[in-house]
Scaffold this active site. Structure first.
Site: not given
Length: 491
Positions: A97, A141, A186, A316, A318, A392
C-alpha cells in the site's frame, strides 16, 4: 544516480513452539502487506515538476518538527523504488500500500496532470506487478498542494471538487494496473490535527474550521468515489482508510464518563463513518458542537454524495483511547497525538484523556490488541457484509544495529503477534477481514516527530540510505509465506 543499497541479512528469529500447538491459520487468499506514504519516503520534492505540499511548508517552518527534520530526502524511494520492491519480494509481501503525491501529479491542485509525475507511479506499479505484488493505491495521505491551502484548504468547499478532479486523473492513468483504491487515509488526522490542535500540517488551530474540514473531506471521498467509478474497470475495489478509535470510559459505571466516551466517539468515529456508511451525521454530534458551528456548510445533496457504496473499509489501529469527564477543563491532554495548547476535539474541553495501563511503544502508546479486536467487531456490526482490511498497524521502537550490523526487534515481533492474534480471533468470531498491512515497510519521516521514531520492519540508516531488514521483517515474511501466525521468539 542513487547509491547502491546493501540489504544486510538479519538472522531469522528462532521460533520454536510446542508441537501440540499448531500455528493459527488465516483464511485462504488472506493478503499480507506493508504500507507507506509518499511524503514519508519519496524525497525528490523538487523533481519532475513537483511543487510544495502543506507538509513541505510545515516541515520547513522552524519549531514544527523534531530537529527541524523535513521530507526533502526522506528515504529516497523516488530513486530507489526498484530496490525497495525487490526487498518487498524478498520479504514475501503479497501486497503493498502506497500513496500518490498530489503535488507531484497535479502541482497546483488544478489543471492538467503532469505526466512525469504519473510516470513514476506507472513505473512503480509495473515493478510491483512484475514481482507478483498487488498494488494498493491511496490517493490522499495528507500532502495537500500548498496552493490549495492558500486558497482555504480543506475548510474550503472547493477543495473537495479539486480532489475529485485529481482522483479522476490518477484513475485514468493507473486504472489498468491497480485494482485496489483508497480515497483518503485517516481524514481525522487531516482535519482535527491539521486544523484543530495544529500539530500536523497546515498547523492551524481553528475549531470551527476543523469541523468544516471534516465535512469537506467526507465530501471529497464521495466525489472521488464517483469519479473513480466512472473511470475504473468493474473489477476495481474502492475503499477508504479510517483511523477509527476504540474509545473507553475511565469508569465503566460512571454515567459522566460514559457520556464523555460517547462525545469523543462521535468526534473520532461518527463524524466520518456516519455519513460514509449511513448517509447521516450522528444527531448528538451536531447537538454537542452547536456552540462551535451551526453546520450550515452541509448542503442538501452532500450526504447522498458522501454515502457511496464501498467495496471495502480500511481500519488503522495503534492504541485505544481512555476518557473521563473532567471536573474542570483539563490542563493537559494526553490523547497521544502530540503536544499543543489547542485541543483537536472541538467542544470537548471538559473531557480528560488518560494513559491506558500496560506496556508502551516508543510513541508512548499503550499496547492493547483487544482494542483492535473490538474495533473489527464494531465495524462488522456497523457495516455488515462490508469486507475489512487492516490498512495500518504497527509500533515504533528505538531500533539500533548491533555490532554485526543486525537489527533485532523482539518487541515489535511481540506487538505484531499480539495484534495479528486479535485479527485472527475476530475472523473466528465472524469478521470478514481480508488483509493486513504492517506499518511501516521501512523507517521513514514520522511527520512532526521527524526521524526520531522508527516504525519500520526494515531499518534505514538515514546517512547512507542502507536498508537492513529487522528480525521482525523476517518473522513477518514467515507469516506471509505460510499464511499462519508463527510464535514469537522465546524470551
Amino acid at each position: 544516480m542513487p547509491r547502491p543499497i546493501t540489504n544486510t541479512p538479519t538472522a531469522t528469529p528462532t521460533t520454536s513452539a510446542p508441537t501440540s500447538t499448531p500455528s493459527p491459520a488465516f483464511p485462504p487468499n488472506f493478503l499480507w502487506g506493508a504500507a507507506t506514504s509518499a511524503y514519508q519516503i519519496e524525497g525528490a520534492v523538487r523533481e519532475d515538476g513537483r511543487t510544495p505540499s502543506i507538509w513541505d511548508t510545515f516541515s520547513h517552518t522552524p519549531g514544527r518538527t523534531a530537529g527541524g527534520d523535513t521530507g526533502d530526502m526522506a528515504v529516497d524511494h523516488y530513486h530507489r523504488y526498484r530496490d525497495d520492491v525487490a526487498l518487498m519480494k524478498d520479504l514475501d509481501l503479497a501486497t503493498y500500500r502506497f500513496s500518490v503525491s498530489w503535488p507531484r501529479v497535479q502541482p497546483t491542485g488544478r489543471g492538467p496532470a503532469v505526466q512525469r509525475g504519473l510516470d513514476f507511479y506507472r513505473r512503480l506499479t509495473d515493478e510491483l506487478l512484475s514481482q507478483g505484488i498487488k498494488p494498493a493505491l491511496t490517493l490522499y495521505h495528507w500532502d495537500l498542494p500548498q496552493e490549495l491551502e492558500d486558497a482555504g484548504g480543506w475548510p474550503a468547499r472547493d477543495t473537495a471538487y479539486r480532489f475529485a478532479e485529481y482522483a479522476g486523473m490518477v484513475g485514468e492513468a493507473l486504472g489498468d494496473r491497480v485494482d485496489f483504491w483508497i480515497t483518503l487515509n485517516e481524514p481525522w488526522c487531516s482535519a482535527f490535527l491539521g486544523y484543530g490542535s495544529g500539530v500536523h500540517a497546515p498547523g492551524r488551530t481553528e475549531p470551527a474550521a476543523t469541523l468544516r474540514a471534516a465535512h469537506h473531506l467526507n465530501l471529497a471521498h464521495g466525489l472521488a468515489t464517483q469519479a473513480l467509478r466512472q473511470t475504473l474497470p468493474p473489477r476495481a475495489e474502492v475503499a477508504v482508510s479510517l483511523n477509527s478509535s476504540t474509545v473507553r470510559p475511565l469508569s465503566p459505571t460512571s454515567a459522566a464518563d460514559n457520556d464523555a466516551r460517547r462525545r469523543i466517539d462521535n468526534l473520532a468515529n461518527g463524524v466520518f463513518h456516519g455519513p460514509m456508511l449511513h448517509g447521516e451525521y450522528p444527531a448528538d454530534l451536531i447537538t454537542d458542537t452547536t456552540r462551535i458551528t451551526d453546520w450550515s456548510f452541509v448542503e442538501s445533496t452532500d450526504l447522498a454524495t458522501i454515502h457511496q457504496p464501498l467495496d471495502a473499509l480500511g481500519l488503522n489501529y495503534y492504541t485505544p483511547s481512555l476518557v473521563s469527564a473532567a471536573p474542570s477543563a483539563p490542563t493537559t491532554r494526553s490523547d497521544g497525538h502530540g503536544a499543543s495548547d489547542h485541543s483537536p476535539w472541538p467542544g470537548a474541553d471538559d473531557i480528560a484523556f488518560h494513559q491506558s495501563p500496560g506496556e508502551r511503544t516508543e510513541m508512548g502508546w499503550t499496547i492493547d490488541p483487544t482494542g483492535l479486536h473490538d474495533l473489527i467487531m464494531r465495524y462488522t456490526r456497523e457495516a455488515p457484509g462490508l469486507p475489512l482490511y487492516i490498512t495500518e498497524n504497527g509500533a515504533a521502537y528505538d531500533d539500533k544495529p548491533d555490532p554485526d550490523g543486525r537489527v533485532h526487534d523482539p518487541e515489535r515481533i511481540a506487538y505484531l503477534h499480539g495484534h495479528l492474534s486479535a485479527v485472527h480471533r475476530a475472523i473466528k468470531d465472524g469478521a470478514d477481514v481480508r488483509g493486513y498491512y504492517l506499518w511501516s515497510l521501512m523507517d521513514n519521516f514520522e511527520w512532526a516527530y521527524g526521524y526520531e521514531k522508527r516504525f519500520g520492519a526494515v531499518h534505514v540508516d538515514y546517512a547512507t540510505q542502507k536498508r537492513t531488514p529487522k528480525s521482525s521483517a523476517h518473522w513477518y515474511a514467515q507469516a506471509s509465506r505460510s499464511n499462519t501466525l508463527p510464535p514469537p521468539p522465546q524470551k
